[in-house]
Design an enzyme around this catalytic site. Structure first.
Site, PDB file in Angstrom:
ATOM      1  N   GLY A 142       0.694   2.093  75.968  1.00  0.00           N
ATOM      2  CA  GLY A 142       0.322   2.880  74.809  1.00  0.00           C
ATOM      3  C   GLY A 142      -0.965   2.357  74.205  1.00  0.00           C
ATOM      4  N   GLY A 201     -11.777  -0.863  73.259  1.00  0.00           N
ATOM      5  CA  GLY A 201     -12.138  -1.463  71.977  1.00  0.00           C
ATOM      6  C   GLY A 201     -13.615  -1.812  71.964  1.00  0.00           C
ATOM      7  N   TYR A 249     -10.900 -24.099  82.028  1.00  0.00           N
ATOM      8  CA  TYR A 249     -11.841 -22.978  82.113  1.00  0.00           C
ATOM      9  C   TYR A 249     -12.938 -23.374  83.103  1.00  0.00           C
ATOM     10  CZ  TYR A 249     -14.677 -19.101  80.225  1.00  0.00           C
ATOM     11  OH  TYR A 249     -15.397 -17.941  80.055  1.00  0.00           O
ATOM     12  N   GLU A 297     -17.845 -11.572  68.193  1.00  0.00           N
ATOM     13  CA  GLU A 297     -18.734 -10.576  67.593  1.00  0.00           C
ATOM     14  C   GLU A 297     -18.518  -9.182  68.161  1.00  0.00           C
ATOM     15  OE1 GLU A 297     -23.034 -12.027  66.845  1.00  0.00           O
ATOM     16  OE2 GLU A 297     -22.261 -13.274  68.471  1.00  0.00           O
ATOM     17  N   PHE A 298     -18.065  -9.096  69.416  1.00  0.00           N
ATOM     18  CA  PHE A 298     -18.072  -7.820  70.125  1.00  0.00           C
ATOM     19  C   PHE A 298     -16.687  -7.411  70.622  1.00  0.00           C
ATOM     20  CE2 PHE A 298     -22.174  -9.981  70.701  1.00  0.00           C
ATOM     21  CZ  PHE A 298     -22.979  -9.089  70.000  1.00  0.00           C
ATOM     22  N   THR A 338      -4.685  -8.089  75.242  1.00  0.00           N
ATOM     23  CA  THR A 338      -4.936  -9.072  76.306  1.00  0.00           C
ATOM     24  C   THR A 338      -4.378 -10.457  75.999  1.00  0.00           C
ATOM     25  OG1 THR A 338      -7.098  -9.604  75.348  1.00  0.00           O
ATOM     26  CG2 THR A 338      -7.042  -7.890  77.038  1.00  0.00           C
ATOM     27  N   GLY A 389      -8.648 -18.142  70.920  1.00  0.00           N
ATOM     28  CA  GLY A 389      -9.936 -18.453  70.310  1.00  0.00           C
ATOM     29  C   GLY A 389     -10.171 -19.949  70.290  1.00  0.00           C
TER      30      GLY A 389
END
Length: 547
Positions: free
Chosen positions: A274, A139, A468, A209-210, A219, A223
């Site tokens: 897939g 992607g 995190y 953005e990417f 995955t 957010g």
């Protein structure tokens, strides 16, 4: 929401770092942070800036694709350009970028197919089976766990299937409040088109953005607003995935009790079953308002108690972020531009009884204005009752401004010889503090690496939350990958031994695969492998990932 970001142009992206080639992190802040790190690690001077190799300096071998395949697929989007093969050879993990920057990347795809039409996948699978070609779905390429790594036998012929040409918002059901979109659509384009219709998806990963919708689905992405809107798997009503065995389109209904959920077996499959081409997702009216509260706590445990209290009081904030003392220190160094502010703040901390190493929290509520105000009042009351000290909301404005800029700072650090990597987990509230303290202890006792560790809580639930971690140090030149492996193993083993999940939102990929048996049990791994064998009997798709 009302971001009005420009449409992502992947042709302008760095292959050796984050984001656009012509964009940099704020030079003043970058210089400040670099010199702070140099002081922390007792360096007399910064290492000279490393210049990444040019495309021409890579030894990209001649393609192994047959003339027959090239002739058949060139008009359907096949590229053999070295710049395309290089960009699609890796993701954006520290391990990926070190190998690119040191020109030690061992494998490159033989070609990149910019998929023009999902209907072409059936014939692509036939050709791949006939010619023994490995296919790797791709992607935005923003993954950080080796999910698009070119692995397998050395003689494998590899084609990366880039889905970013499938980038249309197909329809909006205003009655059901759902959107159907193609998997290659980038975050800004999807959100901007929804905003123009008065909606938001509410999904804003730092890679927003990417990264693409398909990447989020593959995955199980999260957010910054996932505490309110949920992770991506909570948003999906149905999806379409093309497998070598055929096309699967899950039923488009709000709920179902028809046996195990096929939809959830396919979500998070990272391209091994897939290629996801479409999805239907829940959408929400644009919020009338979003308001923040900011506070400091004396220690991380106190802050965890506050967040847990808020979540278990049936309040659903949109954003929750609690930084430990080290991350708070870095945040303040970057955010406070005036010297007098930095001198005055420690005195204020002591005056408020926060000590010398406080922890910063920001929390937001959004929606209808009356709803937002009501929830924010309750949140502020609970902050006070758990010993938090409220501060002006301008701290949140500075965080929001820097939110999508911070990944660029990693490039500055790597340019000057610093190690920086992240990993994340989630666990019940009863285990979170133990994971955090065990991680700090493990790295304090690890004398072979001089490292700084920072941590924040970023996604909260009634029963637990995500942690995190960021690790920073000085690179061991010539041994960068070995250094990374040792740190990665140590940190991940701490998480697994303390009952955390292997990943809350980054995924598994190649980097986390060896711990999957601990996460899912041997029997569970056999189930996942059996599904792979059924949907992809020849093992064409994304080998060496997940299981």
């Amino acid at each position: 929401m009302l971001l009005d970001m420009p449409t992502t142009d992947k042709n302008q992206n760095r292959y050796w770092g984050w984001g656009y080639q012509n964009h940099e992190y704020d030079p003043h802040k970058a210089s400040l942070f670099l010199h702070l790190l140099a002081q922390r690690f007792a360096l007399n001077t910064l290492a000279p800036k490393q210049i990444p190799p040019t495309v021409e300096q890579f030894s990209i071998p001649k393609t192994k694709l047959s003339e027959e395949f090239i002739a058949r697929w060139k008009e359907r989007g096949l590229s053999l350009k070295n710049e395309d093969r290089l960009f699609h050879a890796a993701g954006k993990s520290y391990r990926d970028l070190i190998r690119i920057r040191t020109n030690t990347l061992a494998r490159f795809p033989d070609g990149v197919l910019f998929l023009q039409d999902a209907k072409h996948l059936d014939s692509l699978f036939v050709d791949a089976k006939k010619l023994g070609i490995t296919l790797i779905p791709f992607g935005g390429g923003s993954g950080v766990v080796g999910g698009t790594e070119c692995v397998g036998p050395v003689n494998n012929t590899i084609v990366v299937v880039d889905v970013t040409k499938l980038d249309r918002l197909l329809s909006i059901d205003h009655t059901a409040r759902t959107v159907r979109a193609q998997a290659g659509i980038f975050g800004p384009k999807l959100e901007n088109e929804l905003n123009r219709q008065g909606y938001t998806l509410g999904h804003f990963p730092q890679s927003f953005e990417f990264s693409t919708l398909g990447g989020w689905l593959a995955t199980r992405s999260a957010g910054q607003n996932s505490t309110k809107y949920g992770k991506i798997e909570n948003m999906v009503q149905s999806l379409v995935i093309h497998t070598p065995k055929g096309v699967i389109e899950t039923h488009q209904v709000p709920a179902s009790a028809t046996g195990p959920s096929l939809k959830h077996l396919l979500l998070g499959s990272e391209g091994i079953y897939g290629i996801i081409t479409e999805a239907v997702l829940k959408i929400h009216p644009l919020p009338q308002s979003q308001k923040f509260s900011c506070a400091f706590f004396e220690n991380f445990e106190q802050g965890l108690t506050c967040v847990r209290t808020i979540m278990q009081a049936d309040i659903t904030p949109s954003v929750v972020r609690l930084s430990d003392a080290d991350e708070t220190s870095f945040f303040l160094d970057l955010m406070l531009s005036k010297k007098w502010q930095k001198k005055l703040l420690p005195h204020w901390f002591n005056f408020k009884g926060l000590g010398n190493h406080p922890c910063f929290m920001l929390i937001a509520s959004e929606g209808q204005t009356t709803h937002t105000n009501f929830h924010l009042d309750k949140i502020r009351s609970l902050i006070r009752s758990t010993h938090g000290k409220l501060v002006p909301r301008k701290f949140a404005a500075k965080w929001k401004k820097d939110r999508f800029e911070l990944p660029y700072l990693r490039d500055n650090l790597m340019d000057h010889g610093f190690f920086i990597d992240t990993l994340e987990t989630a666990a019940p509230w009863s285990k979170l503090l133990g994971i955090y303290e065990s991680m700090k202890l493990a790295f304090f006792e690890q004398k072979s690496h001089q490292l700084l560790m920072a941590c924040h809580l970023s996604h909260a639930y009634k029963d637990g939350a995500s942690l995190y971690f960021t690790f920073m140090g000085v690179q061991k030149r010539g041994h960068e990958i070995a250094q990374w492996e040792e740190i990665k193993d140590l940190a991940t083993n701490v998480i697994m031994s303390q009952g955390g999940t292997l990943s809350h939102h980054h995924g598994v990929g190649y980097d986390h695969k060896k711990w999957m048996v601990q996460e899912e049990t041997p029997v569970g791994i056999e189930v996942l492998k059996a599904i792979k064998k059924e949907l992809d009997p020849e093992g064409l798709l994304n080998p060496g990932k997940v299981v």
